[in-house]
Design an enzyme around this catalytic site. Structure first.
Site, PDB file in Angstrom:
ATOM      1  N   GLU A  51       0.967  -1.541   0.613  1.00  0.00           N
ATOM      2  CA  GLU A  51       0.101   0.282   0.056  1.00  0.00           C
ATOM      3  C   GLU A  51       0.886   1.093  -0.138  1.00  0.00           C
ATOM      4  OE1 GLU A  51      -3.995   2.045   2.098  1.00  0.00           O
ATOM      5  OE2 GLU A  51      -2.625   0.758   3.408  1.00  0.00           O
ATOM      6  N   ALA A  97       1.348  -0.333  10.692  1.00  0.00           N
ATOM      7  CA  ALA A  97       1.109  -1.555  10.608  1.00  0.00           C
ATOM      8  C   ALA A  97      -0.108  -1.727   9.429  1.00  0.00           C
ATOM      9  CB  ALA A  97      -0.169  -2.547  12.038  1.00  0.00           C
ATOM     10  N   MET A  98       0.214  -2.777   9.168  1.00  0.00           N
ATOM     11  CA  MET A  98      -0.989  -2.814   7.484  1.00  0.00           C
ATOM     12  C   MET A  98      -1.269  -4.185   7.277  1.00  0.00           C
ATOM     13  SD  MET A  98      -1.101  -1.968   4.364  1.00  0.00           S
ATOM     14  CE  MET A  98      -2.255  -2.571   3.313  1.00  0.00           C
ATOM     15  N   GLU A  99      -2.729  -3.942   6.435  1.00  0.00           N
ATOM     16  CA  GLU A  99      -3.957  -4.484   6.959  1.00  0.00           C
ATOM     17  C   GLU A  99      -4.379  -5.597   5.580  1.00  0.00           C
ATOM     18  OE1 GLU A  99      -5.738  -0.878   4.594  1.00  0.00           O
ATOM     19  OE2 GLU A  99      -4.407  -1.597   5.939  1.00  0.00           O
ATOM     20  N   ASN A 100      -3.177  -6.696   5.657  1.00  0.00           N
ATOM     21  CA  ASN A 100      -2.840  -7.338   4.311  1.00  0.00           C
ATOM     22  C   ASN A 100      -3.834  -8.922   4.283  1.00  0.00           C
ATOM     23  OD1 ASN A 100      -0.532  -5.599   3.403  1.00  0.00           O
ATOM     24  ND2 ASN A 100       0.812  -7.300   5.226  1.00  0.00           N
ATOM     25  N   GLU A 150      -6.458  -2.985  12.528  1.00  0.00           N
ATOM     26  CA  GLU A 150      -6.056  -3.814  11.630  1.00  0.00           C
ATOM     27  C   GLU A 150      -6.750  -4.788  11.101  1.00  0.00           C
ATOM     28  OE1 GLU A 150      -3.770  -2.282   9.506  1.00  0.00           O
ATOM     29  OE2 GLU A 150      -3.233  -0.586  10.973  1.00  0.00           O
ATOM     30  N   GLU A 169      -9.963   4.276   5.987  1.00  0.00           N
ATOM     31  CA  GLU A 169      -9.020   4.699   7.093  1.00  0.00           C
ATOM     32  C   GLU A 169      -9.759   4.654   8.496  1.00  0.00           C
ATOM     33  OE1 GLU A 169      -6.678   3.234   7.754  1.00  0.00           O
ATOM     34  OE2 GLU A 169      -5.578   3.285   6.054  1.00  0.00           O
TER      35      GLU A 169
END
Length: 899
Positions: free
Chosen positions: A164, A298-301, A334, A356
């Site tokens: 992202e 953090a990243m919500e993959n 997340e 978001e």
């Protein structure tokens, strides 16, 4: 070990409206690949349906190679396929579409676009595009990159993805836009001893010597930016949801126990969200992984969420209470994305706030459910305040901001998309009521599951489910920047209301909103709600609010509990009545916060005096609640900063007054934790101690130094637990100079020897907290050494004091080229600007800074420069107003009890 540095050019798309994709017509007419140069979005004459992706990362050479077979549908006549690729070497001889070989294979590096030209029209319908490619595991924390960690005393590499917003193209050729959803089937070839994770569970594993080949289950429809891969050495803790979904938290070897708290919150979040959104979690597993080098929090993959260490790991012995709370909110945020963002995805980055804003709001809903004793909704007003401050700048932007260049996307990952987005959602939730809001939201999720949506789609569902004019109401908040101040005046038994756009520079903008007004008084059982649709309207004062003629008891409060995203300015009579209600403890915690925040903003805008703000602030002396004191602390810090320039002769007295306001609750709590004290008291103690140290309170500084000297020799954590260490470390830094640096050197040793991420950040963030030029420069220059990871490069700037601003600014100018070249993430470069530029309070300095950046901005942080300069100009105006304010010195002496 081979270095993995990789220089790349910024993607620089030419201007094109984000809702107007490139038309397919030019391709049908033939021509060359050059016609696609500079396109902002991919043409729609072909779209992917399925990816077969095979990757072979080499963690020693820091390279990777791969093959991809993309099943796509050609929907219009064309001789071209246009997709995204960046920083990849594509083997042109391997490219095939069905049986066709392209006559052109052109990569436009500046656009991140790969164009494949064929000799004849492509057949309509489905076909398979195949190609081989290779790339570098870079050090930029984007695309497919390497992260470094220690294992058995040796440095190792792990391979990590961060896609992202527009970086999947740095890992494999793809249609790298949110609307191009497809299914993915992934195969990884990795060393046999390593753990390799992706979005889906492993379907089967085979071995070829020292290499294992992992084939993963096919994913559901998803956008490219949510594809994820992590390869390295890990251990994990595991749990299960009530529906049998396996949840794991992966950590570096030896740290799995620190993942237990996040695991508990993760399992609870999945259980809660399946009910709240009315839809089960769509994947068969959920993994959460702590990554040592990570640009974001953090990243919500989808199914494989990645985090910075400090955002996922918690240890009872070494972590703070505030750190625990941040882990809970981040995990909930997340996992909310698994529905709001992953299952239902924004159509284009203009609608980023849908992801978001909702995840920010619903994460607080979740944490309030799990930990009601934290009073998280009162703390949420910190987020609202942050957004109100940014959105009161002329250089703000709407929640829905047009994105023309891919390089602009990073700039909108800010308080407008997150905190303002969450705040207007809270406002809508309050207006509709909890039940109607949840029902409508669940309907939206079900309708758009596995597809894409725009903001208008959300409002349409809400209007259908509630019968309320949601589109007109919310469009006024999402499509224009800013917000109103409601001017409230008494006239007879009416309160006259007038809205005007509030700007911190004292001007009034042209904005008009449909404003959900709430009013309350007494025991708050006489609340009124109505929509202010006009510039002016009237509100009838309830009899229960008191009799004005009798005096003393009458008061009414607008924007009850801060659910509305606006400020209120009361006339003298209403303001005096509210101040009396405050002093007689009639107001709720959230309304105490709202009154103070509004007064602070009005003072900055010179619509109220600093003297009146200080008198109001003095009414809060003895306040004991964490959330209220958090806002008091923010206001005192702001006043202390501005008084340095505005009233140098009075600054010491103003600091003594601010100390007087904070000292009583600090003394009640003391330095030592008490048995049975609340989570909020544990967080309040360090906040107050840090504030007193920064205000120069001698007794607190001396006690902090005393405790530090004992702690540093015998590591007596009972004397200095994690929560109060920052206060002690800051106290030590107050006495540090180049000729007396023993405390500084001791802190540097703590930083180097600590294995805990939170402790290292705690120390790194205060090393520049002094006025000595040599020490400040030494601390800032740490970012150019191996001691500081790239992800933490901005952290040493956190501790900069106003007195050291010229040192820091000169350092930034001298090192600008080095910083902008070595730190690839534009958001991190922007953090340098935000940390240093707003420390200044003069128009002359704003002019100097503006001239410096005139030839040094880039799309990724251009808005940040403008916003920071505007803040300097606002501070300059506030300074000039304070200088000419009559009666300020008398007010300060009176409140201090001086003759």
């Amino acid at each position: 070990m081979t270095p993995c540095n990789l220089k790349t050019s910024l993607i620089d798309f030419s201007s094109c409206r984000c809702d107007t994709p490139a038309p397919p017509a030019p391709a049908a007419a033939g021509g060359s690949a050059g016609q696609f140069r500079g396109q902002a979005r991919l043409p729609r004459f072909a779209a992917p349906r399925h990816y077969e992706l095979r990757l072979r990362p080499d963690l020693v050479a820091c390279t990777f190679s791969g093959t991809v077979a993309i099943t796509l549908t050609v929907t219009a006549s064309t001789q071209f396929l246009v997709l995204n690729a960046a920083d990849l070497s594509v083997n042109s001889t391997s490219v095939r579409f069905q049986a066709l070989t392209p006559t052109e294979v052109v990569l436009f590096k500046e656009d991140g676009i790969l164009v494949l030209g064929f000799a004849k029209q492509l057949p309509l319908g489905d076909g398979v595009l195949k190609m081989d490619f290779s790339g570098t595991l870079n050090d930029q924390m984007r695309g497919f990159y390497r992260s470094k960690y220690q294992y058995k005393g040796k440095e190792r590499n792990m391979a990590v993805t961060q896609f992202e917003s527009v970086d999947a193209r740095r890992c494999f050729p793809c249609w790298d836009e949110p609307a191009f959803k497809a299914k993915f089937k992934l195969t990884l070839e990795v060393p046999s001893e390593l753990t390799a994770m992706s979005n889906m569970p492993v379907a089967n594993t085979t071995f070829a010597g020292p290499i294992k080949i992992l084939r993963y289950q096919e994913s559901p429809l998803m956008s490219t930016y949510l594809v994820a891969i992590v390869v390295g050495l890990f251990e994990y803790v595991e749990g299960m949801t009530v529906k049998g979904t396996r949840v794991r938290v992966y950590t570096q070897v030896g740290k799995s126990s620190q993942g237990k708290f996040a695991l508990d919150v993760g399992v609870k979040s999945l259980n809660l969200f399946k009910d709240y959104f009315g839809t089960p979690y769509p994947l068969p597993k959920l993994d959460m992984v702590a990554i040592p080098d990570f640009a974001a929090g953090a990243m919500e993959n989808y199914g494989l969420v990645t985090y910075r260490d400090v955002a996922l790991l918690f240890d009872d012995k070494s972590s703070s209470a505030s750190g625990k709370q941040k882990v809970a909110i981040t995990v909930a945020h997340e996992l909310a994305h698994q529905w709001f963002g992953n299952l239902v995805t924004m159509e284009w980055w203009t609608h980023l706030w849908l992801n978001e804003g909702f995840a920010t709001w619903v994460s607080h809903l979740a944490v309030d459910t799990f930990f009601p004793q934290w009073n998280i909704w009162a703390q949420f007003l910190d987020s609202t305040t942050t957004a109100l401050r940014l959105d009161s700048l002329e250089e703000s932007h709407p929640i829905e901001v047009e994105i023309y260049h891919a390089s602009e996307v990073d700039q909108i990952f800010d308080a407008i998309s997150y905190e303002k987005g969450a705040s207007v959602i809270r406002m809508l939730h309050s207006y509709l009521g909890a039940d109607r809001f949840q029902t409508a939201l669940a309907s939206y999720i079900k309708k758009y599951a596995y597809s894409n949506a725009k903001t208008e789609d959300l409002w349409a569902v809400f209007e259908k489910e509630t019968g309320e004019p949601v589109k007109d109401l919310m469009t006024s908040w999402t499509k224009q920047k800013g917000y109103p101040v409601i001017n409230a005046k008494l006239k007879g038994n009416d309160m006259e209301l007038e809205q005007a756009q509030f700007l911190l520079d004292g001007s009034s903008g042209p904005g008009m909103w449909i404003v959900p007004i709430t009013s309350g008084c007494g025991a708050y059982d006489t609340q009124k709600k109505f929509l202010l649709k006009l510039k002016r309207d009237k509100l009838v004062i309830a009899l229960q609010c008191g009799d004005r003629k009798k005096g003393g008891n009458f008061w009414t409060k607008l924007n009850v509990n801060g659910t509305g995203f606006y400020r209120v300015k009361y006339d003298d009579e209403l303001g005096a009545a509210l101040q009396n209600a405050l002093e007689t403890k009639k107001l709720s915690l959230m309304d105490k916060i709202g009154i103070l925040d509004d007064a602070h903003a009005l003072s900055i805008a010179r619509q109220q005096t600093l003297a009146s703000l200080l008198r109001l602030l003095y009414c809060y002396r003895g306040e004991a609640d964490y959330s209220v004191l958090s806002h008091i602390n923010s206001v005192t810090a702001s006043i202390a900063k501005i008084s340095f320039d505005a009233t140098p002769g009075l600054a010491a007295d103003i600091k003594q007054l601010l100390i007087k306001i904070l000292l009583s609750p600090a003394e009640k709590l003391g330095w030592d934790p008490k048995n049975g004290e609340s989570h909020l008291d544990v967080m309040l103690r360090p906040m107050l101690l840090i504030a007193l140290v920064q205000l120069g309170h001698g007794k607190t500084i001396n006690e902090g130094v005393r405790r530090f000297n004992i702690f540093i020799h015998d590591h007596n954590t009972a004397l200095l637990p994690p929560d109060t260490r920052k206060a002690a470390y800051l106290a030590v830094m107050q006495n540090v100079t180049s000729s007396n640096r023993s405390g500084y050197d001791a802190l540097r040793k703590v930083y180097k020897e600590s294995a805990e991420g939170e402790e290292r950040l705690r120390v790194l963030g205060i090393l520049s907290s002094c006025q000595d030029k040599g020490i400040v420069l030494e601390s800032l220059n740490l970012i150019f050494t191996d001691e500081v990871r790239s992800q933490d490069a901005y952290v040493p700037l956190r501790g900069l004091q106003t007195e050291a601003r010229e040192i820091a600014w000169n350092w930034l100018k001298e090192n600008w080229e080095r910083i902008s070249k070595t730190i690839s993430a534009s958001s991190l470069v922007g953090d340098f600007i935000k940390a240093i530029v707003p420390l200044f309070t003069s128009n002359a300095k704003a002019s100097e800074i503006s001239q410096f950046f005139a030839t040094r901005t880039a799309p990724g942080f251009e808005r940040t420069v403008k916003q920071s300069l505007e803040n300097v100009q606002i501070s300059a105006r506030w300074v000039e107003g304070i200088k000419s304010e009559p009666g300020l010195a008398q007010t300060v002496r009176e409140l201090l009890g001086k003759p």
